[in-house]
Design a protein around this motif. Structure first.
Motif, PDB file in Angstrom:
ATOM      1  N   UNK A 225       0.832  -1.203   0.000  1.00 62.49           N
ATOM      2  CA  UNK A 225       0.000   0.000   0.000  1.00 62.49           C
ATOM      3  C   UNK A 225       0.869   1.257   0.000  1.00 62.49           C
ATOM      4  N   UNK A 226       1.962   1.225   0.782  1.00 67.81           N
ATOM      5  CA  UNK A 226       2.858   2.376   0.851  1.00 67.81           C
ATOM      6  C   UNK A 226       3.464   2.679  -0.508  1.00 67.81           C
ATOM      7  N   UNK A 227       3.851   1.611  -1.231  1.00 67.44           N
ATOM      8  CA  UNK A 227       4.536   1.796  -2.510  1.00 67.44           C
ATOM      9  C   UNK A 227       3.668   2.508  -3.546  1.00 67.44           C
ATOM     10  N   UNK A 228       2.374   2.422  -3.394  1.00 62.48           N
ATOM     11  CA  UNK A 228       1.487   3.081  -4.365  1.00 62.48           C
ATOM     12  C   UNK A 228       1.604   4.604  -4.290  1.00 62.48           C
ATOM     13  N   UNK A 229       2.183   5.100  -3.195  1.00 66.22           N
ATOM     14  CA  UNK A 229       2.292   6.552  -3.019  1.00 66.22           C
ATOM     15  C   UNK A 229       3.645   7.099  -3.489  1.00 66.22           C
ATOM     16  N   UNK A 230       4.517   6.201  -4.005  1.00 65.37           N
ATOM     17  CA  UNK A 230       5.839   6.652  -4.441  1.00 65.37           C
ATOM     18  C   UNK A 230       6.073   6.251  -5.894  1.00 65.37           C
ATOM     19  N   UNK A 231       6.202   7.253  -6.751  1.00 69.77           N
ATOM     20  CA  UNK A 231       6.453   6.956  -8.172  1.00 69.77           C
ATOM     21  C   UNK A 231       7.805   7.503  -8.624  1.00 69.77           C
ATOM     22  N   UNK A 232       8.624   7.911  -7.656  1.00 78.52           N
ATOM     23  CA  UNK A 232       9.975   8.384  -7.984  1.00 78.52           C
ATOM     24  C   UNK A 232      10.927   7.937  -6.888  1.00 78.52           C
ATOM     25  N   UNK A 233      12.227   8.045  -7.177  1.00 74.90           N
ATOM     26  CA  UNK A 233      13.222   7.615  -6.207  1.00 74.90           C
ATOM     27  C   UNK A 233      13.329   6.098  -6.158  1.00 74.90           C
ATOM     28  N   UNK A 234      13.926   5.581  -5.075  1.00 75.50           N
ATOM     29  CA  UNK A 234      14.112   4.138  -4.915  1.00 75.50           C
ATOM     30  C   UNK A 234      13.682   3.700  -3.523  1.00 75.50           C
ATOM     31  N   UNK A 235      13.052   2.531  -3.465  1.00 78.76           N
ATOM     32  CA  UNK A 235      12.733   1.893  -2.193  1.00 78.76           C
ATOM     33  C   UNK A 235      13.810   0.840  -1.914  1.00 78.76           C
ATOM     34  N   UNK A 236      14.396   0.873  -0.721  1.00 75.28           N
ATOM     35  CA  UNK A 236      15.374  -0.129  -0.311  1.00 75.28           C
ATOM     36  C   UNK A 236      14.833  -0.906   0.885  1.00 75.28           C
ATOM     37  N   UNK A 237      14.996  -2.224   0.835  1.00 71.18           N
ATOM     38  CA  UNK A 237      14.719  -3.060   1.999  1.00 71.18           C
ATOM     39  C   UNK A 237      16.050  -3.577   2.508  1.00 71.18           C
TER      40      UNK A 237
ATOM     41  N   UNK B  39      13.333   1.849   3.438  1.00 70.75           N
ATOM     42  CA  UNK B  39      13.528   3.298   3.312  1.00 70.75           C
ATOM     43  C   UNK B  39      13.273   3.737   1.872  1.00 70.75           C
ATOM     44  N   UNK B  40      12.931   5.024   1.722  1.00 66.97           N
ATOM     45  CA  UNK B  40      12.720   5.628   0.407  1.00 66.97           C
ATOM     46  C   UNK B  40      13.805   6.684   0.185  1.00 66.97           C
ATOM     47  N   UNK B  41      14.545   6.553  -0.925  1.00 64.64           N
ATOM     48  CA  UNK B  41      15.609   7.498  -1.255  1.00 64.64           C
ATOM     49  C   UNK B  41      15.209   8.348  -2.444  1.00 64.64           C
ATOM     50  N   UNK B  42      15.430   9.655  -2.344  1.00 67.45           N
ATOM     51  CA  UNK B  42      15.224  10.550  -3.478  1.00 67.45           C
ATOM     52  C   UNK B  42      16.442  11.445  -3.628  1.00 67.45           C
ATOM     53  N   UNK B  43      16.684  11.898  -4.867  1.00 65.82           N
ATOM     54  CA  UNK B  43      17.832  12.746  -5.160  1.00 65.82           C
ATOM     55  C   UNK B  43      18.368  12.415  -6.538  1.00 65.82           C
ATOM     56  N   UNK B  44      19.583  12.888  -6.837  1.00 62.76           N
ATOM     57  CA  UNK B  44      20.209  12.586  -8.113  1.00 62.76           C
ATOM     58  C   UNK B  44      20.472  11.077  -8.208  1.00 62.76           C
ATOM     59  N   UNK B  45      20.156  10.499  -9.378  1.00 63.51           N
ATOM     60  CA  UNK B  45      20.282   9.052  -9.555  1.00 63.51           C
ATOM     61  C   UNK B  45      21.699   8.566  -9.277  1.00 63.51           C
ATOM     62  N   UNK B  46      22.686   9.293  -9.750  1.00 65.92           N
ATOM     63  CA  UNK B  46      24.070   8.856  -9.552  1.00 65.92           C
ATOM     64  C   UNK B  46      24.442   8.853  -8.072  1.00 65.92           C
ATOM     65  N   UNK B  47      23.936   9.837  -7.338  1.00 62.55           N
ATOM     66  CA  UNK B  47      24.231   9.909  -5.897  1.00 62.55           C
ATOM     67  C   UNK B  47      23.522   8.782  -5.153  1.00 62.55           C
TER      68      UNK B  47
END
Length: 342
Positions: free
Chosen positions: A256-268, A312-320
């Motif tokens: 359910x949480x993932x439906x609210x994130x369409x950018x960045x990366x999710x890490x487990x 966790x959810x990470x956002x920012x420059x893809x390379x970083x």
């Protein structure tokens, strides 16, 4: 200490043969707490009854301290059984006898002199925390106190091995923890080898060093408890780990949480042992120009250390972000990127 090889038990009935224990082989070290877990019908209770010959094996070997008890009969078997204590789910106390009389009963059967018997009983009353209740009858005791009597009785003849058959299944969670703490204390004080049969992963997680998972009479997985938690291989093992970690509920909420994130990366992230205490996320936030949002987490303790997961959810420059992921992976924390929670 205990070597079990190709152990089998077949029950014969009018409707056909039932293979209760199927080719089980295990080695259990002296002084360890070894857990055997399985759902109803897995064969675990039959297995433990084979270890003290309450059931006779169809085939296979059970060697305890270089003594193959699977071949013993008569006096030799009776003597071997005195070195194997057993506690039960429903206590099996003598209701017409007091706490002291219940504990001393095995010593009576072994013809231990009265003075020596009383000294031993008093030691055990103190060991299991029943001082002041020694003259009470079972009907006057709580469930936890009854099981403490059962434990003391099982220790009366100074056994080398203690078998626990669903010893906490009839108890509430708080009482269960107190009994498990007592078993851990006894294991440390007496150097006693304990084999614990249960269908509850919480029990395994709390006190066992190693675990064997049984299904349909066979051991389908075994290893250090921490390793089994970290990387369960069999479907049945994964279900048991879910009991403690709540992975199924977490995955449902994560979906359910993932439906609210369409950018960045999710890490487990999977943390094991001392790594659960490392401030990995804080270090990443300091070193990399990214935003970190903690979505979900759980840590549980085992005898060999802690195991935990963090989403966790990470956002920012893809390379970083990729640099940050590489940094986390280099710490030996297992990383799943954009995990599938379905």
């Amino acid at each position: 200490m205990i070597s079990i090889k190709s152990l089998q038990k077949v029950f014969q009935s009018s409707s056909g043969n039932v293979q209760a224990v199927d080719d089980v082989s295990l080695d259990i070290e002296k002084g360890e707490i070894f857990g055997v877990i399985g759902y109803s019908g897995a064969g675990k209770s039959t297995f433990i009854r084979l270890l003290n010959r309450l059931e006779d094996p169809t085939s296979g070997e059970i060697v305890i301290d270089d003594n193959d008890i699977s071949k013993l009969r008569g006096k030799g078997l009776r003597k071997a059984r005195q070195e194997i204590g057993m506690i039960y789910q429903h206590f099996n106390l003598l209701w017409s006898r007091t706490v002291k009389e219940n504990i001393g009963f095995p010593l009576e059967i072994a013809n231990v002199p009265k003075q020596e018997r009383e000294q031993r009983v008093n030691e055990l009353v103190d060991l299991v925390g029943l001082s002041g209740r020694e003259n009470a009858y079972p009907s006057q005791l709580s469930g936890g106190q009854k099981q403490r009597v059962g434990i003391a009785r099982a220790l009366a003849n100074k056994p080398k091995v203690l078998l626990c058959d669903e010893a906490t299944s009839a108890l509430d969670p708080e009482t269960t923890d107190s009994i498990l703490d007592l078993l851990t204390d006894i294991n440390k004080k007496l150097g006693l080898t304990i084999i614990l049969i249960t269908h509850e992963m919480h029990v395994i997680r709390k006190i066992s060093n190693r675990v064997a998972v049984m299904e349909e009479g066979r051991v389908v997985e075994q290893g250090d408890v921490l390793d089994v938690f970290r990387n369960p291989q069999q479907k049945v093992t994964k279900r048991f780990v879910e009991q403690v970690m709540g992975d199924r509920d977490q995955d449902d909420s994560l979906q359910e949480i993932l439906t609210h994130y369409d950018s960045g990366h999710i890490l487990k992230l999977h943390f094991v042992g001392e790594k659960t205490n490392q401030a990995v996320i804080s270090e990443v936030a300091k070193q990399y120009d990214i935003s970190i949002n903690i979505l979900q987490g759980k840590i549980t303790q085992t005898q060999k250390g802690a195991y935990g997961t963090l989403v966790v959810h990470l956002t920012g420059e893809e390379s970083v972000i990729q640099e940050a992921i590489q940094y986390i992976s280099a710490t030996s924390v297992k990383v799943e990127v954009n995990p599938d929670a379905s």
